[in-house]
Motif scaffolding. Structure first.
Motif, PDB file in Angstrom:
ATOM      1  N   TRP A   1       0.837  -1.192   0.000  1.00  0.00           N
ATOM      2  CA  TRP A   1       0.000   0.000   0.000  1.00  0.00           C
ATOM      3  C   TRP A   1       0.873   1.243   0.000  1.00  0.00           C
ATOM      4  O   TRP A   1       2.061   1.186   0.273  1.00  0.00           O
ATOM      5  CB  TRP A   1      -1.009   0.001   1.121  1.00  0.00           C
ATOM      6  CG  TRP A   1      -0.490   0.084   2.545  1.00  0.00           C
ATOM      7  CD1 TRP A   1       0.801   0.097   2.974  1.00  0.00           C
ATOM      8  CD2 TRP A   1      -1.287   0.157   3.713  1.00  0.00           C
ATOM      9  NE1 TRP A   1       0.857   0.174   4.344  1.00  0.00           N
ATOM     10  CE2 TRP A   1      -0.426   0.214   4.820  1.00  0.00           C
ATOM     11  CE3 TRP A   1      -2.640   0.191   3.946  1.00  0.00           C
ATOM     12  CZ2 TRP A   1      -0.876   0.291   6.131  1.00  0.00           C
ATOM     13  CZ3 TRP A   1      -3.088   0.269   5.244  1.00  0.00           C
ATOM     14  CH2 TRP A   1      -2.213   0.316   6.317  1.00  0.00           C
TER      15      TRP A   1
ATOM     16  N   CYS B   1      -4.404   0.337  -1.153  1.00  0.00           N
ATOM     17  CA  CYS B   1      -3.808  -0.995  -1.148  1.00  0.00           C
ATOM     18  C   CYS B   1      -3.703  -1.518  -2.582  1.00  0.00           C
ATOM     19  O   CYS B   1      -4.381  -1.036  -3.487  1.00  0.00           O
ATOM     20  CB  CYS B   1      -4.675  -1.952  -0.318  1.00  0.00           C
ATOM     21  SG  CYS B   1      -4.837  -1.470   1.403  1.00  0.00           S
ATOM     22  N   ASN B   2      -2.886  -2.550  -2.774  1.00  0.00           N
ATOM     23  CA  ASN B   2      -2.718  -3.128  -4.103  1.00  0.00           C
ATOM     24  C   ASN B   2      -3.940  -3.907  -4.561  1.00  0.00           C
ATOM     25  O   ASN B   2      -4.124  -4.109  -5.750  1.00  0.00           O
ATOM     26  CB  ASN B   2      -1.478  -4.024  -4.142  1.00  0.00           C
ATOM     27  CG  ASN B   2      -0.194  -3.219  -4.028  1.00  0.00           C
ATOM     28  OD1 ASN B   2      -0.216  -1.985  -4.100  1.00  0.00           O
ATOM     29  ND2 ASN B   2       0.919  -3.886  -3.850  1.00  0.00           N
ATOM     30  N   SER B   3      -4.770  -4.360  -3.620  1.00  0.00           N
ATOM     31  CA  SER B   3      -5.988  -5.097  -3.999  1.00  0.00           C
ATOM     32  C   SER B   3      -7.080  -4.886  -2.944  1.00  0.00           C
ATOM     33  O   SER B   3      -6.811  -4.492  -1.812  1.00  0.00           O
ATOM     34  CB  SER B   3      -5.693  -6.591  -4.145  1.00  0.00           C
ATOM     35  OG  SER B   3      -5.462  -7.170  -2.877  1.00  0.00           O
ATOM     36  N   THR B   4      -8.300  -5.180  -3.346  1.00  0.00           N
ATOM     37  CA  THR B   4      -9.438  -5.081  -2.427  1.00  0.00           C
ATOM     38  C   THR B   4      -9.309  -6.106  -1.300  1.00  0.00           C
ATOM     39  O   THR B   4      -9.668  -5.828  -0.158  1.00  0.00           O
ATOM     40  CB  THR B   4     -10.759  -5.302  -3.189  1.00  0.00           C
ATOM     41  OG1 THR B   4     -10.817  -4.371  -4.264  1.00  0.00           O
ATOM     42  CG2 THR B   4     -11.960  -5.122  -2.296  1.00  0.00           C
TER      43      THR B   4
ATOM     44  N   ALA C   1      -7.094  -4.736   1.303  1.00  0.00           N
ATOM     45  CA  ALA C   1      -7.781  -3.641   2.014  1.00  0.00           C
ATOM     46  C   ALA C   1      -8.768  -4.184   3.030  1.00  0.00           C
ATOM     47  O   ALA C   1      -8.823  -3.698   4.159  1.00  0.00           O
ATOM     48  CB  ALA C   1      -8.490  -2.737   1.001  1.00  0.00           C
TER      49      ALA C   1
ATOM     50  N   LYS D   1     -13.553   1.204  -7.924  1.00  0.00           N
ATOM     51  CA  LYS D   1     -12.370   0.350  -7.812  1.00  0.00           C
ATOM     52  C   LYS D   1     -11.355   0.960  -6.844  1.00  0.00           C
ATOM     53  O   LYS D   1     -10.743   0.261  -6.051  1.00  0.00           O
ATOM     54  CB  LYS D   1     -11.719   0.154  -9.189  1.00  0.00           C
ATOM     55  CG  LYS D   1     -12.472  -0.777 -10.091  1.00  0.00           C
ATOM     56  CD  LYS D   1     -11.794  -0.867 -11.443  1.00  0.00           C
ATOM     57  CE  LYS D   1     -12.667  -1.622 -12.430  1.00  0.00           C
ATOM     58  NZ  LYS D   1     -12.087  -1.596 -13.786  1.00  0.00           N
TER      59      LYS D   1
ATOM     60  N   ASP E   1     -12.681   0.825  -3.095  1.00  0.00           N
ATOM     61  CA  ASP E   1     -12.624  -0.516  -2.517  1.00  0.00           C
ATOM     62  C   ASP E   1     -11.227  -0.884  -2.036  1.00  0.00           C
ATOM     63  O   ASP E   1     -11.069  -1.781  -1.226  1.00  0.00           O
ATOM     64  CB  ASP E   1     -13.095  -1.562  -3.528  1.00  0.00           C
ATOM     65  CG  ASP E   1     -14.604  -1.526  -3.749  1.00  0.00           C
ATOM     66  OD1 ASP E   1     -15.291  -0.837  -2.981  1.00  0.00           O
ATOM     67  OD2 ASP E   1     -15.076  -2.185  -4.687  1.00  0.00           O
ATOM     68  N   LYS E   2     -10.218  -0.179  -2.529  1.00  0.00           N
ATOM     69  CA  LYS E   2      -8.837  -0.476  -2.150  1.00  0.00           C
ATOM     70  C   LYS E   2      -8.240   0.574  -1.217  1.00  0.00           C
ATOM     71  O   LYS E   2      -7.081   0.485  -0.854  1.00  0.00           O
ATOM     72  CB  LYS E   2      -7.968  -0.569  -3.413  1.00  0.00           C
ATOM     73  CG  LYS E   2      -8.367  -1.692  -4.348  1.00  0.00           C
ATOM     74  CD  LYS E   2      -7.359  -1.933  -5.462  1.00  0.00           C
ATOM     75  CE  LYS E   2      -7.218  -0.772  -6.397  1.00  0.00           C
ATOM     76  NZ  LYS E   2      -6.311  -1.072  -7.527  1.00  0.00           N
TER      77      LYS E   2
END
Length: 178
Positions: free
Chosen positions: A85, A104-107, A110, A146, A149-150
């Motif tokens: 992140w 963050c790099n992905s949901t 997160a 998108k 969400d992260k």
């Protein structure tokens, strides 16, 4: 009734007083939506209490701004020890930071970090709703969703004990699976 008493927010004052006496800690929910429809703001004449609070806030604006910047810098330093992140924007570019956003790099990351950081303390929040102007445009809405969400947000305001908060975060970051 006296005109001043009609505008005095007695209901609000009672509600805020009860909040101070009765401590209810509600769990923070992931993806909680607060608004369903747009509302036109209702402007009314301010009473003397609200004017006094506003003037008091403006009086300490510069010192509070410096404290928020210091808090943001300390938080970025503490949060930067974990990978996957990064801050949404450079802290030095924000004039008066109230929130620090970490994307963050992905949901999946997160959600996991949201749960770990809020397990015992409410250290982080997620921004659930978007303005209706964005919701009306499909492509822009998908792009913003998108990113939301992260993204996790940390408060940086001047009333926080940032040293204690950083110590708690340092412990959580070192846990396996963070």
């Amino acid at each position: 009734k006296d005109q001043k008493m009609e505008r005095f927010p007695l209901k609000w004052l009672l509600k805020e007083s009860l909040k101070k006496v009765i401590k209810l800690k509600k769990p923070v929910a992931w993806k909680r939506i607060y608004t369903k429809k747009s509302e036109i703001p209702n402007f009314c004449q301010s009473n003397h209490i609200i004017k006094g609070v506003t003037l008091n806030y403006l009086q300490y604006y510069l010192t509070d701004t410096l404290t928020r910047k210091k808090n943001s810098t300390k938080l970025v330093k503490a949060l930067g020890k974990a990978s996957d992140w990064r801050p949404i924007q450079e802290v030095s570019e924000i004039e008066c930071p109230y929130l620090l956003g970490m994307i963050c790099n992905s949901t999946k990351i997160a959600k996991r970090r949201f749960a770990m950081l809020n397990l015992n303390n409410q250290l982080v929040m997620q921004w659930p709703d978007l303005p209706f102007e964005i919701c009306g445009e499909t492509e822009l809405f998908q792009h913003c969703t998108k990113r939301l969400d992260k993204t996790l947000f940390f408060f940086t305001h001047q009333k926080l004990n940032i040293e204690d908060m950083c110590k708690v975060i340092a412990k959580i970051i070192t846990q396996p699976g963070f």
